[in-house]
Design a protein around this motif. Structure first.
Motif, PDB file in Angstrom:
ATOM      1  N   LEU A 381       0.819  -1.201   0.000  1.00 51.66           N
ATOM      2  CA  LEU A 381       0.000   0.000   0.000  1.00 51.66           C
ATOM      3  C   LEU A 381       0.856   1.255   0.000  1.00 51.66           C
ATOM      4  CD1 LEU A 381      -2.790  -1.031   2.507  1.00 51.66           C
ATOM      5  CD2 LEU A 381      -2.857  -1.052   0.022  1.00 51.66           C
ATOM      6  N   ARG A 382       1.974   1.172   0.609  1.00 51.31           N
ATOM      7  CA  ARG A 382       2.972   2.239   0.545  1.00 51.31           C
ATOM      8  C   ARG A 382       4.331   1.605   0.245  1.00 51.31           C
ATOM      9  NH1 ARG A 382       1.876   7.134   3.347  1.00 51.31           N
ATOM     10  NH2 ARG A 382      -0.215   7.799   2.706  1.00 51.31           N
ATOM     11  N   PRO A 383       5.222   2.286  -0.464  1.00 51.55           N
ATOM     12  CA  PRO A 383       6.572   1.745  -0.685  1.00 51.55           C
ATOM     13  C   PRO A 383       7.253   1.441   0.640  1.00 51.55           C
ATOM     14  CG  PRO A 383       6.186   3.621  -2.110  1.00 51.55           C
ATOM     15  CD  PRO A 383       5.036   3.583  -1.146  1.00 51.55           C
ATOM     16  N   VAL A 384       8.126   0.467   0.626  1.00 51.42           N
ATOM     17  CA  VAL A 384       8.766  -0.011   1.850  1.00 51.42           C
ATOM     18  C   VAL A 384      10.252   0.314   1.816  1.00 51.42           C
ATOM     19  CG1 VAL A 384       7.095  -1.843   2.207  1.00 51.42           C
ATOM     20  CG2 VAL A 384       9.147  -2.284   0.853  1.00 51.42           C
ATOM     21  N   PRO A 385      10.872   0.547   2.968  1.00 49.60           N
ATOM     22  CA  PRO A 385      12.333   0.623   3.019  1.00 49.60           C
ATOM     23  C   PRO A 385      12.906  -0.773   2.869  1.00 49.60           C
ATOM     24  CG  PRO A 385      11.445   0.773   5.226  1.00 49.60           C
ATOM     25  CD  PRO A 385      10.266   0.759   4.311  1.00 49.60           C
ATOM     26  N   PHE A 386      14.219  -0.836   2.680  1.00 45.10           N
ATOM     27  CA  PHE A 386      14.848  -2.138   2.480  1.00 45.10           C
ATOM     28  C   PHE A 386      14.624  -3.055   3.678  1.00 45.10           C
ATOM     29  CE2 PHE A 386      18.656  -4.896   2.759  1.00 45.10           C
ATOM     30  CZ  PHE A 386      18.404  -5.662   1.632  1.00 45.10           C
ATOM     31  N   ALA A 387      14.581  -2.500   4.868  1.00 44.50           N
ATOM     32  CA  ALA A 387      14.389  -3.329   6.060  1.00 44.50           C
ATOM     33  C   ALA A 387      13.041  -4.033   6.043  1.00 44.50           C
ATOM     34  CB  ALA A 387      14.526  -2.476   7.321  1.00 44.50           C
ATOM     35  N   GLY A 388      12.039  -3.458   5.378  1.00 45.74           N
ATOM     36  CA  GLY A 388      10.722  -4.072   5.347  1.00 45.74           C
ATOM     37  C   GLY A 388      10.487  -4.954   4.145  1.00 45.74           C
ATOM     38  N   ALA A 389      11.456  -5.060   3.220  1.00 45.97           N
ATOM     39  CA  ALA A 389      11.256  -5.839   2.001  1.00 45.97           C
ATOM     40  C   ALA A 389      11.084  -7.323   2.303  1.00 45.97           C
ATOM     41  CB  ALA A 389      12.439  -5.623   1.057  1.00 45.97           C
ATOM     42  N   ALA A 390      11.897  -7.856   3.210  1.00 50.21           N
ATOM     43  CA  ALA A 390      11.815  -9.280   3.531  1.00 50.21           C
ATOM     44  C   ALA A 390      10.467  -9.619   4.151  1.00 50.21           C
ATOM     45  CB  ALA A 390      12.959  -9.684   4.456  1.00 50.21           C
ATOM     46  N   ARG A 391       9.939  -8.756   5.040  1.00 45.52           N
ATOM     47  CA  ARG A 391       8.644  -9.025   5.662  1.00 45.52           C
ATOM     48  C   ARG A 391       7.517  -8.950   4.643  1.00 45.52           C
ATOM     49  NH1 ARG A 391      11.164  -6.061   9.825  1.00 45.52           N
ATOM     50  NH2 ARG A 391      10.353  -4.086   9.023  1.00 45.52           N
ATOM     51  N   ALA A 392       7.650  -8.024   3.680  1.00 47.69           N
ATOM     52  CA  ALA A 392       6.625  -7.918   2.650  1.00 47.69           C
ATOM     53  C   ALA A 392       6.558  -9.180   1.795  1.00 47.69           C
ATOM     54  CB  ALA A 392       6.895  -6.696   1.782  1.00 47.69           C
ATOM     55  N   CYS A 393       7.715  -9.722   1.407  1.00 38.89           N
ATOM     56  CA  CYS A 393       7.727 -10.951   0.610  1.00 38.89           C
ATOM     57  C   CYS A 393       7.285 -12.153   1.436  1.00 38.89           C
ATOM     58  CB  CYS A 393       9.122 -11.189   0.028  1.00 38.89           C
ATOM     59  SG  CYS A 393       9.624 -10.012  -1.257  1.00 38.89           S
ATOM     60  N   ALA A 394       7.691 -12.191   2.711  1.00 36.64           N
ATOM     61  CA  ALA A 394       7.333 -13.323   3.553  1.00 36.64           C
ATOM     62  C   ALA A 394       5.819 -13.440   3.694  1.00 36.64           C
ATOM     63  CB  ALA A 394       7.996 -13.194   4.915  1.00 36.64           C
ATOM     64  N   ALA A 395       5.108 -12.319   3.670  1.00 35.16           N
ATOM     65  CA  ALA A 395       3.656 -12.353   3.773  1.00 35.16           C
ATOM     66  C   ALA A 395       3.019 -13.029   2.563  1.00 35.16           C
ATOM     67  CB  ALA A 395       3.105 -10.940   3.924  1.00 35.16           C
ATOM     68  N   ARG A 396       3.755 -13.145   1.476  1.00 35.44           N
ATOM     69  CA  ARG A 396       3.261 -13.821   0.280  1.00 35.44           C
ATOM     70  C   ARG A 396       3.952 -15.157   0.059  1.00 35.44           C
ATOM     71  NH1 ARG A 396       0.497 -10.485  -3.332  1.00 35.44           N
ATOM     72  NH2 ARG A 396       0.163 -12.467  -4.415  1.00 35.44           N
ATOM     73  N   GLY A 397       4.532 -15.707   1.111  1.00 26.49           N
ATOM     74  CA  GLY A 397       5.182 -17.008   1.007  1.00 26.49           C
ATOM     75  C   GLY A 397       6.405 -16.998   0.133  1.00 26.49           C
ATOM     76  N   ALA A 398       7.130 -15.881   0.124  1.00 24.00           N
ATOM     77  CA  ALA A 398       8.275 -15.737  -0.771  1.00 24.00           C
ATOM     78  C   ALA A 398       9.441 -15.103  -0.032  1.00 24.00           C
ATOM     79  CB  ALA A 398       7.897 -14.893  -1.991  1.00 24.00           C
ATOM     80  N   ALA A 399      10.541 -14.928  -0.738  1.00 24.43           N
ATOM     81  CA  ALA A 399      11.724 -14.250  -0.222  1.00 24.43           C
ATOM     82  C   ALA A 399      12.110 -13.163  -1.205  1.00 24.43           C
ATOM     83  CB  ALA A 399      12.880 -15.227  -0.031  1.00 24.43           C
ATOM     84  N   VAL A 400      12.881 -12.191  -0.739  1.00 21.15           N
ATOM     85  CA  VAL A 400      13.340 -11.134  -1.627  1.00 21.15           C
ATOM     86  C   VAL A 400      14.194 -11.756  -2.734  1.00 21.15           C
ATOM     87  CG1 VAL A 400      14.587  -8.955  -1.788  1.00 21.15           C
ATOM     88  CG2 VAL A 400      13.305  -9.505   0.285  1.00 21.15           C
ATOM     89  N   ALA A 401      13.903 -11.403  -3.963  1.00 23.53           N
ATOM     90  CA  ALA A 401      14.600 -11.998  -5.109  1.00 23.53           C
ATOM     91  C   ALA A 401      16.056 -11.561  -5.150  1.00 23.53           C
ATOM     92  CB  ALA A 401      13.898 -11.610  -6.401  1.00 23.53           C
ATOM     93  N   LYS A 402      16.890 -12.453  -5.650  1.00 25.48           N
ATOM     94  CA  LYS A 402      18.293 -12.154  -5.861  1.00 25.48           C
ATOM     95  C   LYS A 402      18.484 -11.583  -7.265  1.00 25.48           C
ATOM     96  CE  LYS A 402      19.627 -15.908  -2.764  1.00 25.48           C
ATOM     97  NZ  LYS A 402      20.385 -17.176  -2.618  1.00 25.48           N
ATOM     98  N   VAL A 403      19.653 -10.997  -7.486  1.00 22.40           N
ATOM     99  CA  VAL A 403      19.910 -10.358  -8.774  1.00 22.40           C
ATOM    100  C   VAL A 403      19.823 -11.374  -9.909  1.00 22.40           C
ATOM    101  CG1 VAL A 403      21.600  -9.073 -10.139  1.00 22.40           C
ATOM    102  CG2 VAL A 403      21.311  -8.563  -7.707  1.00 22.40           C
ATOM    103  N   GLY A 404      20.438 -12.540  -9.720  1.00 21.60           N
ATOM    104  CA  GLY A 404      20.387 -13.554 -10.763  1.00 21.60           C
ATOM    105  C   GLY A 404      18.972 -14.028 -11.045  1.00 21.60           C
ATOM    106  N   GLN A 405      18.146 -14.105 -10.019  1.00 23.67           N
ATOM    107  CA  GLN A 405      16.759 -14.524 -10.223  1.00 23.67           C
ATOM    108  C   GLN A 405      15.980 -13.494 -11.032  1.00 23.67           C
ATOM    109  OE1 GLN A 405      15.793 -15.091  -6.084  1.00 23.67           O
ATOM    110  NE2 GLN A 405      16.296 -17.280  -6.139  1.00 23.67           N
ATOM    111  N   LEU A 406      16.235 -12.221 -10.793  1.00 24.46           N
ATOM    112  CA  LEU A 406      15.566 -11.193 -11.585  1.00 24.46           C
ATOM    113  C   LEU A 406      16.009 -11.247 -13.042  1.00 24.46           C
ATOM    114  CD1 LEU A 406      13.600  -8.791 -11.547  1.00 24.46           C
ATOM    115  CD2 LEU A 406      15.587  -7.311 -11.172  1.00 24.46           C
ATOM    116  N   PHE A 407      17.306 -11.437 -13.285  1.00 23.13           N
ATOM    117  CA  PHE A 407      17.789 -11.554 -14.659  1.00 23.13           C
ATOM    118  C   PHE A 407      17.187 -12.772 -15.349  1.00 23.13           C
ATOM    119  CE2 PHE A 407      20.962  -8.340 -13.745  1.00 23.13           C
ATOM    120  CZ  PHE A 407      21.224  -7.788 -14.988  1.00 23.13           C
TER     121      PHE A 407
END
Length: 502
Positions: A381-407
């Motif tokens: 709902l609002r952009p998150v700082p880097f510290a909140g990125a992991a919690r945002a992904c965890a709420a969707r059963g995921a983890a913050v993507a790595k650079v290679g995964q994005l590529f």
């Protein structure tokens, strides 16, 4: 075993005695040239394998030799106790004229003399033809028929998580041989002279090694099939494999190259450019779901349009960088330092050669392949700082993507998003498949905003969900603050966030 025949190889003592040592062989024996040392002689690829140790894997009498080791002037003389049967002395004298010593028929038998005669025929070539190069001579006794291995030309291609067959078949030059007692061995070439065991089979006994356990097995498609089935292919499986077939003293080998579909991407950590030693570059690629790219992979990426004006490590220890649009700061317009014939007005791959891998520092060129899971962009709902990125992904059963995964998602899953988001290394990037002016230019690629201040800059986040992982908030769910007036007020502590429908 490789011996200089300017001396005596005494089978009774097991020693090699130089011609000028003054040591004579025991009575009743004769000097045995290398091709007489066993029932069948074959080049054992000593330069590739090195000494075999004490296990006798090749069996007794397996000898390799090269014609450039022959010294006519130092050929050994027959001992006085040697008394060949009538008619052989003239033959021996003729053979000695070519720098070759032979044994009596009673000591060696007609088969060995036949092999020695063929050795002489192979050696009687003009001296100029041998000068400046090493000629490998194979001498076989009788018509037993050597084993011949055939592998696929070119390369086989798979992707991470896939299943691939490394093709290899063998047959005999003579039809009298059966397939019982044949030893099949697969190894991976990790360095020009270093091999890693992958799989061995001897009759019903099969064994896989290391990370190949549970993933490698023989295809077993009839007699003569030595093909290897490799399941759940990983990034580390990329490379060249050797298929070796051994039947007693006869063996042959072939190479199969396993290539992977994937993408090459340049990488440097938060510390800045040119901060990585070779070992650190290897670790950096592994942390971003990749491996160091090979020179072949970098060249293929350059042909696909990769343009990067910063030098990086490759898996062979060299330092290179690709330039698709030549310019003065990137090696000049002529690309004089480019490799191969691809340089010139159209650019090329600039090569710094092999560098000191513990002292010199560069960036890295990493390689990654297909993803078993899925990368998606999460906009709370609002952009998150880097510290909140992991919690945002965890709420969707995921983890913050790595650079290679994005590529990989950009290249292989065609992920296209014109919104920057956090990645696991603290960088902010976004993938563009369909270029447009307002999304970073007219070329496809993964745009990078570098490493923003994690406390002040707020973005969305790119998440990676592994296959089979459930999504606890399917549909339109995001993150926000509940209670206390919602966005108008209430707690702003990220620890108090709860999933909200968006």
């Amino acid at each position: 075993m490789q011996k200089d025949v300017s001396g005596v190889f005494n089978p009774g003592c097991g020693d090699f005695q130089p011609a000028d040592s003054g040591i004579a062989p025991p009575a009743g024996t004769c000097p045995v040239p290398p091709w007489c040392a066993g029932s069948a002689v074959r080049e054992r690829r000593a330069a590739r394998r090195g000494p075999r140790g004490q296990d006798g894997e090749w069996g007794p009498g397996a000898v390799s030799w090269r014609t450039d080791n022959l010294a006519v002037a130092g050929a050994p003389a027959l001992p006085s106790s040697h008394n060949p049967e009538p008619g052989l002395r003239e033959k021996e004298a003729g053979l000695r004229a070519t720098g070759v010593a032979v044994c009596a028929r009673a000591a060696l038998g007609p088969g060995a003399l036949w092999a020695a005669a063929w050795g002489v025929l192979l050696l009687t070539v003009p001296a100029g033809a041998q000068r400046g190069r090493k000629k490998i001579v194979h001498v076989l006794e009788g018509e037993s028929g050597s084993v011949v291995v055939q592998t696929a030309p070119g390369q086989v291609v798979s992707h991470r998580g896939g299943t691939i067959v490394l093709p290899c078949r063998y047959h005999y030059e003579a039809a009298a041989h059966g397939h019982d007692g044949v030893r099949l061995k697969w190894t991976k070439v990790v360095d020009p002279l270093a091999f890693t065991d992958v799989f061995v089979a001897l009759g019903p006994q099969h064994r896989a090694f290391g990370s190949y356990r549970g993933r490698a097995e023989l295809q077993g498609d009839g007699p003569g099939d030595a093909s290897l089935v490799l399941r759940n292919v990983t990034l580390q499986d990329y490379g060249r494999y050797e298929c070796e077939v051994t039947n007693e003293l006869e063996d042959d080998a072939g190479m199969v190259k396993l290539d992977l579909e994937g993408v090459v991407f340049p990488y440097h950590p938060r510390g800045g450019r040119y901060k990585l030693t070779f070992a650190e570059a290897q670790r950096a690629c592994a942390e971003q779901d990749g491996i160091l790219a090979s020179a072949e992979q970098l060249r293929a990426a350059w042909r696909d349009g990769l343009d990067w004006c910063n030098a990086g490590w490759l898996r062979d220890g060299s330092v290179q960088y690709p330039v698709s649009q030549p310019r003065e700061p990137c090696g000049g317009l002529g690309m004089a330092g480019s490799t191969g014939v691809d340089g010139g007005a159209d650019g090329g791959v600039r090569n710094y050669g092999y560098r000191h891998n513990a002292e010199e520092r560069y960036d890295a060129f990493c390689f990654t392949s297909n993803l078993p899971g899925r990368v998606f962009f999460l906009k709370p709902l609002r952009p998150v700082p880097f510290a909140g990125a992991a919690r945002a992904c965890a709420a969707r059963g995921a983890a913050v993507a790595k650079v290679g995964q994005l590529f990989a998602a950009w290249k292989l899953q065609l992920l296209d998003r014109c919104t920057a988001g956090w990645l696991a290394d603290g960088s902010a990037r976004y993938p563009i498949v369909n270029p447009r002016a307002r999304c970073g230019g007219l070329r496809p690629g993964v745009r990078s905003l570098g490493f923003p201040d994690a406390a002040r800059r707020l973005f969305g986040v790119y998440c990676y969900r592994a296959p089979g992982a459930p999504d606890p908030a399917p549909g339109g769910w995001g993150w926000g603050w509940a209670g206390g007036g919602g966005w108008a007020g209430g707690a702003r502590d990220p620890a108090a966030w709860t999933p909200l429908r968006v």
